[in-house]
Design a protein around this motif. Sequence first.
Motif, mmCIF file in Angstrom:
data_model
loop_
_atom_site.group_PDB
_atom_site.id
_atom_site.type_symbol
_atom_site.label_atom_id
_atom_site.label_comp_id
_atom_site.label_asym_id
_atom_site.label_seq_id
_atom_site.Cartn_x
_atom_site.Cartn_y
_atom_site.Cartn_z
ATOM 1 N N ARG A 451 -38.296 -20.652 38.957
ATOM 2 C CA ARG A 451 -37.221 -20.555 37.974
ATOM 3 C C ARG A 451 -35.877 -20.482 38.702
ATOM 4 O O ARG A 451 -35.788 -19.926 39.791
ATOM 5 C CB ARG A 451 -37.445 -19.283 37.149
ATOM 6 C CG ARG A 451 -36.328 -18.962 36.174
ATOM 7 C CD ARG A 451 -36.556 -17.618 35.476
ATOM 8 N NE ARG A 451 -35.277 -17.026 35.113
ATOM 9 C CZ ARG A 451 -35.092 -15.755 34.791
ATOM 10 N NH1 ARG A 451 -36.118 -14.903 34.799
ATOM 11 N NH2 ARG A 451 -33.893 -15.310 34.471
ATOM 12 N N ASP A 453 -31.627 -19.965 37.319
ATOM 13 C CA ASP A 453 -30.680 -19.905 36.221
ATOM 14 C C ASP A 453 -29.322 -20.390 36.708
ATOM 15 O O ASP A 453 -29.022 -20.329 37.902
ATOM 16 C CB ASP A 453 -30.535 -18.464 35.692
ATOM 17 C CG ASP A 453 -31.841 -17.963 35.072
ATOM 18 O OD1 ASP A 453 -32.831 -18.729 35.084
ATOM 19 O OD2 ASP A 453 -31.871 -16.807 34.609
ATOM 20 N N PRO A 507 -26.224 -15.405 37.981
ATOM 21 C CA PRO A 507 -27.512 -15.341 37.295
ATOM 22 C C PRO A 507 -28.683 -15.444 38.270
ATOM 23 O O PRO A 507 -28.503 -15.674 39.471
ATOM 24 C CB PRO A 507 -27.453 -16.537 36.354
ATOM 25 C CG PRO A 507 -26.581 -17.521 37.054
ATOM 26 C CD PRO A 507 -25.572 -16.713 37.824
ATOM 27 N N ASP A 509 -31.515 -16.346 40.645
ATOM 28 C CA ASP A 509 -31.911 -17.452 41.527
ATOM 29 C C ASP A 509 -32.408 -16.818 42.814
ATOM 30 O O ASP A 509 -31.749 -15.947 43.371
ATOM 31 C CB ASP A 509 -30.733 -18.389 41.839
ATOM 32 C CG ASP A 509 -31.193 -19.670 42.513
ATOM 33 O OD1 ASP A 509 -31.011 -20.745 41.929
ATOM 34 O OD2 ASP A 509 -31.767 -19.597 43.626
ATOM 35 N N ALA A 524 -31.121 -26.539 37.323
ATOM 36 C CA ALA A 524 -30.526 -25.519 36.454
ATOM 37 C C ALA A 524 -29.064 -25.856 36.174
ATOM 38 O O ALA A 524 -28.598 -25.792 35.024
ATOM 39 C CB ALA A 524 -30.643 -24.145 37.105
ATOM 40 N N GLU A 583 -25.012 -20.257 29.859
ATOM 41 C CA GLU A 583 -25.997 -19.825 30.859
ATOM 42 C C GLU A 583 -27.360 -20.306 30.411
ATOM 43 O O GLU A 583 -27.736 -20.119 29.261
ATOM 44 C CB GLU A 583 -25.970 -18.301 31.011
ATOM 45 C CG GLU A 583 -26.896 -17.818 32.116
ATOM 46 C CD GLU A 583 -26.606 -16.391 32.557
ATOM 47 O OE1 GLU A 583 -25.497 -15.892 32.277
ATOM 48 O OE2 GLU A 583 -27.503 -15.787 33.169
ATOM 49 N N SER A 585 -31.631 -21.183 31.722
ATOM 50 C CA SER A 585 -32.700 -20.914 32.667
ATOM 51 C C SER A 585 -33.531 -22.177 32.814
ATOM 52 O O SER A 585 -33.915 -22.778 31.814
ATOM 53 C CB SER A 585 -33.554 -19.770 32.098
ATOM 54 O OG SER A 585 -34.417 -19.287 33.068
#
Lengths: 1126, 151
Positions: A451, A453, A507, A509, A524, A583, A585
Amino acid sequence: MKQVGRSVRPIGWQAITSGTFAYSSDLKPDGLLHGRALRSPHPHARIVSIDVSRAAAMPGVRAVVTGADFPAGVYYPNEGSQDREPIAREFVRFVGQEVAAVAAETVEQADAALAAIDVAYEILPAPFTIDDATAAGAPRMHQRPIKLANVARVYKRLWGDVAATRAAGPVNVTGTYWYPQQTHICMESNNTLARWDKDGTELHVWTGTSAPQLMVDELAEMLNIEKDAIICHEAGVGGSFGSKSRISEQEFLAAVLARAAKAPVLVSLTRREEFATTKTRHGFRSTLSLHADDQGRMHGVEGTIAVDNGAFVHSGYSVTAAGLKGLGTMYRFEGIDIDAQLIDTCKQPGGQFRGYGSTQTMYALECLIDDLAEKLNIDPIDLRRQNANQPFTTSPTGSQFQSVRLTECLDAVRDAIGWDAKKADRRPNRGVGVACGLHSSGSFGPDGSNRADSAIDIFIDGRVLVRFGGADTGTGQKTILAQIVAEELGLAAEEVEVLTIESDRTPFDLGAWSSRGTYYSGNAARRAGRAAADRLRTLAARHLGNGAIHLEAGKAVCDGRSIAIGELVAGAPETKEGVLTTEISFVEDAVHRVDAKFYGNASGTYSFAAHAAEIEVDPRTGKLRVLDYVAAHDVGTAINPRLVEGQIVGGAVMGMGSALGEEMIHEQGRLVTASFINYAMPRAADLPEVRTVIVEGGDPKGPHGAKGVGELCITPPAPAIANALYDALGIRIADLPLTPDKIMNALAARDGRVRRHHLWRRPSQWWTAFVRWCYPRGLFALLHRYGPVAKRAAAAASPALIDAPRVVDAVAALASGATAIGGGTDLLPRMEDRIAAPTSLVSTLDVTDMGGIEFAADGSVSVGAAVTLAELAAALKGRCAVIEEAIASIANAQVRTMATVAGNLLQEKRCWFYRNDFDCYKRSGPARPCYAVLGDHRFYHAAIDGHRCQAVTPSDLATAFAAVDAEVDIAGRDSARTIPITDLYSGPGEARLQASETVVRIRLPASAMQRRGTFQKLNLWEGDFAVVSVAMTAFAGPDRALADPRLVFGALAPVPWRARRTEQWLARRPGATAQELQSVLGEELNVAAHPLSKNGWKLDAAEGLAQHAIEILAGSSEERSKSPAA
Amino acid sequence: MTLRIRVNAQEHDVGAPALTSLLDVLRDHLNLTGAKKACGRGECGACTVLIGGRPVLSCLTLAGRVRDEVLTVEGLGPEWAALREAFAEHGGFQCGYCTSGQIMRAVALLRDGLPADRDEARQKIRYEMSGNVCRCTGYNGIVDAVLAAAP
C-alpha cells in the motif's frame, strides 16, 4: 506539455549545486551535543563488567548509556530474530558492536569519555567464516531454535517438478560461486540528530533514512513509546542503496542519548565506523547445478547455498529467501530445488543491499549459463533468449509477470556491443560477456508494504504540494512524483512542490526499498493527482459549464474561457484554511504472501535487464579493464529518462565495483578494508562510459507504464564481466572480485608456470621461513591473544603549530620534539588514527631553503623538500618522464596539489593492518604479531625481503628517484649530509633520520634529465598505492642498447628494490626483447624473493610491468602509459 | 588562537585551535556547510575547495596555514551558473552529498582547460576527477556535466 517522459531536473538542484542543501549533519541547533559509541574490540566476548563512573565525570559529558539502561527483551526488530540488543548487555559478537554511548559537548570530549569507560571482557572463541562456523565443535554464537550450531535458518525450496527437471535435462553444469560482502558506502555516513520536546514525551529526529515511517515504527517499538510520539523531519539523505531502509543503530543511540542528556544529540558515524560497523551485503556461496536438454532448453536448477549472516539477523532471513526465489524467476524453469542455510559468523552483520540476495545467486546462475552455452555450443545470448520468460506468464515460484522484455534487452545489447562481430573477429586478451537480471517492483514484505498513500494540497494561490511519506535518497523520487502529479493537473513539474519524510504531515508510505518507489508511490500519486484533477474539473464546471474542461497552466479551461485553480480552491466547500486536500490510498491486491510452499506473487510487476561487457586483460599483470559496457533495461516507461539512466549507470558501476575490487576483508573479525583507500571501489577513470538502452514499452500496472529500476541494474555486471573474462582467456574465476592476483594465478595454472625459490639453498631465509611456518601452528594465536599491547599515546590537547622561516629554525624545532608537517596528507590521518601523537608541529611549507626547484648550469636539478608534487610535475614536464609518470600515478589532483616531495618520500607504511587499527608488531609492541603473514597480503605486502614486518615503502617517488640516482640532502641540528635515495630507508616507510633531522632538498643529477625512462604501476583503482610498480631508465645507446640501465621495483620489497643482475644483463644486451627480459628478471626474482603464501603472483606482475617498461623505452611498443597526464 | 582567513571575498577572524582544519572552520565557524566531511581523511574529495584557485582537500588543510583566498561552492559567481545547471541537466548528482566537491574540482579543471577533442576531454575529466568519489552516478553524469560546461 507532457510531464511524464521529460528529463526534468531533479527537484532541489539549485540548493544541491550551491552547497545549501542541508543534510542532518549540517543542522546546528543550539545546545547541540555529540554522541559517540564505545565499540567492542573483540569479535566474541562476554562483558564481565562495565564501569562508566570515570567517563560520566569527565568535562563536557552530559550522558552515558549502557545496555543496563534498557530492560531485558529490547531488541532490534530484525525480522523477529530477537538476537541483537540495542547496546550489548552480556555478549558482544562482532568487532564494533556498541557497548556504551556518550553524549558530550564536543566530539573530542565524547571520545575522551569513551576512553575512560572501563570494560572487562572474557574473550570467547569466534568463528569468522561459513566454514569456521559450521565446523564440528564450532563455538555457538547464539541460542537459536535450530540444533545446528550457528545456523540461523534453514531453507528448503522445492518449486515446480524437480524430478521431471532432472529427467528432462540430461545436460548439466555445476559450479560453486562466491559473492563477497560488499558495503554501500553512501557518501553521507549515517547521521542522526535527535531532540526530545514536551518534557521528554515527543521525539524529533532528523536522519538519513529511505523509509522514515518504517524507521519510526521500529524506533517506537524499541523505545516502547507510541509511534505518534516520534516525528521524523525532512533533511537531505546522502544515498542509501538499501542501507537506510530499516532502523540504523545511530538512530536509536541518538534518541536515547538525547533523552538522557535532555538536549539535542547528533550521532555521526566516522568513515571508519561506517565501513567497519554498518551492515553489508551478505556473502553468498552458491553451489548450483543447471539442467538442460541438448537443444538448449533449460529445465531447472538445484543446489545448496550458504549465506554469511554476520553476527546478527538484519534482514538475513528475507535476503536469503529473495536470493533463492530469484533463481526460479528469471528463466522459464520447470523445477527448482535449493537447500540453503543462513550462517552466523562473528563479523559485522549483513543487511539490506541493493539487489537483495538475487544479485548473489544470479551471479552463480549467469556464470553457469555461459558454461552450459559452451558445453552445448550455443551462443550465450541465443541460449538466454531461448529460455527467457515471456509476458503474462507465471513462474514456478508463483511470480506473475506483466510486461517482460528480456528478449528485447538481449537483442539490444547484442546490437549495441557489436556482439556478433566481436565473437567472429577475435582479438587477443579481449572478450565479451553477457548476463541478465530481474527485480520486483516492490516486494510484499512487512505489513502495509502493498500500500502507498498520497496527498495533494492545492492552495488558494494555485500552489500544489505533494506530500509523500517516504524519502528521496538521491533516486529522484521527489522529482518523478512531481512529474506524475503535474501531468494530471496540467502543470509543469517544476511548479509542483514535494514534501517528504515529515512523519506527522505525510500520509502512509513505507518508503524506498525493494524498488517500490516508482510503482507504489507513483501509482498512489497518479491516483491522487487524477482525483484532485477530477475535483477541480467538477468545481470548474459551475463556472465554465458542462463542456470538456481541461487543466492547463494553473487554470481550468473550457471553450476559451478559464478560471484559475486557486479560485476554484477558494470556492470549494471542503477547502480548509485555504487548502484543498486530496488524499487517496493505493493498494495492490494482486500481491500476496507466499504460501506454505513458498509459492506466491510478491510484486505487482517485474523489471528485466541484459548487460554486455567488453573487457581486456593485461596477461602480464592480471589487470582487467572494461572497455565498453552496455546496459539494456526493460523498466517500462521512463517517467524521467535522465533519472532512469542515472539509476542504471550508478547501479551498473556499483555492480562492476563488486566484480572488480570491492570486498570486505576481515582479519580476526576486524575489518581490514576500512577506508576509501583500502576498499577498492571504482573511481571515474577506472571505468568507461556505461551506455544505456531503455527498451521502450509500457506496463499495464505501473504508473504510466513505469516499473522499478533501482536495484535491477546492480545484478548483471559481475557475471557479465566474469563471462567476458572467460571469453577472453578461458579462465573461470568463481570468487569475486576478479582482482589481478586471481587472474595471474589462474593464468599461471593454465600455462603450468610455477615459481621456485629454493629456500633450502638460502640460509638467510631459514629463520623467516621457520617463523612463518610457526605462525599457523600456534605462534600467531599466541601473539594475537596474549601479546601485550603497548598503550597508545594520547593525543596532545592542542598541538602548537610552529612557523620556521629557515632550515635552522625547523631543525631546532625538531630537536625540541616537534614533528615536521608538509602537506599534511599523511601526518594528519595518522594523528587521527593515533599512530602519531605530536606535541607540536613545524610546518615546512614556509621554510625558504626547502622550497623551489633550481635548474643548475650543469643540468642537475635541486628540488626543495616542501615543493608539492604538482609543482614538481609541472617543472619536469617533458624533461624527466619517469618522475612525471610516477607523480601522475599518485593519488589525485587535490593530493598532488597539497602533498610535498619530502612528505611523499617520508610517508609511513600503508600496510592495511597497521593503518586500520590492528595491534600489530609495528603499531603496538614487539610481542605482537604481524597480521599480514596469515591475513590478506595479496596486494600491499612484500614478496622480497619481508621479515618481521611485511609492509613496503609506499612512496612511488622513491621508486622513480632511485631509477635516476637521486640524492637527498638531510639537515639536522649538528649534521648536514647527502645520501643516495636508496640509503634513505631502513625499512618499510621508515627513514634513517635522527630526531632533529629532516630532508631538505632532493638532488637530481644531470643524467636524470638525459635518461629515457618510464614508470609503470599496477594498482586496484586510479590513485591507489602501488601493488607493484617499476621505474626503468637508461641512456639510449647505439644499436638499441640501453646503456647504464636502472630497473627499480616499488611495493615489492620493504624498500625500493633494484634488480641489479638484470640491469647488468640489460647493459650487455642491446635490443633485448621483453620476453628475454622476463626470463632473466624471473631468475633474479626467484633467487631473491621469499613471498608470502598468496603474494607470489606479484613477482609475475613485476616481470610483466618490466616487459611493458622495456617496450616503452625501446619505443617498440604502441602502448602508451594509461594516464592522459603522462 | 585567532586566525584571519579570506573566504569567498570576505575576511573573517576565527578563534580556533591551531590545528583546526579548514573544513571545520568553514562548517563550524563560518556556517558554510557545502563542503562535506565525508571521510575527514583526504580520501574522498567531498570537502574540495579552492585555495588560490587550486583544488585542495579542506579536511587536511590546516586553517592556520592558509595564506591565499579560499573559494567554496557557496562563493561561486554567476560565471559558474552554467556548470551548476549542467550538473542538474546531465545527471551529475543524485544524493548530492559529493556534489560541492565535484563542482569545485570541476571549476579548477575547467579553468585549466580541456583538450578540444571530446574523447580526450572525457578521458582527462575522468582522470583529473578521480579524487572525487561518487557512489550514486557511476560518473557518466558528472563527466557529461563538466564537458557540457566547457567553453
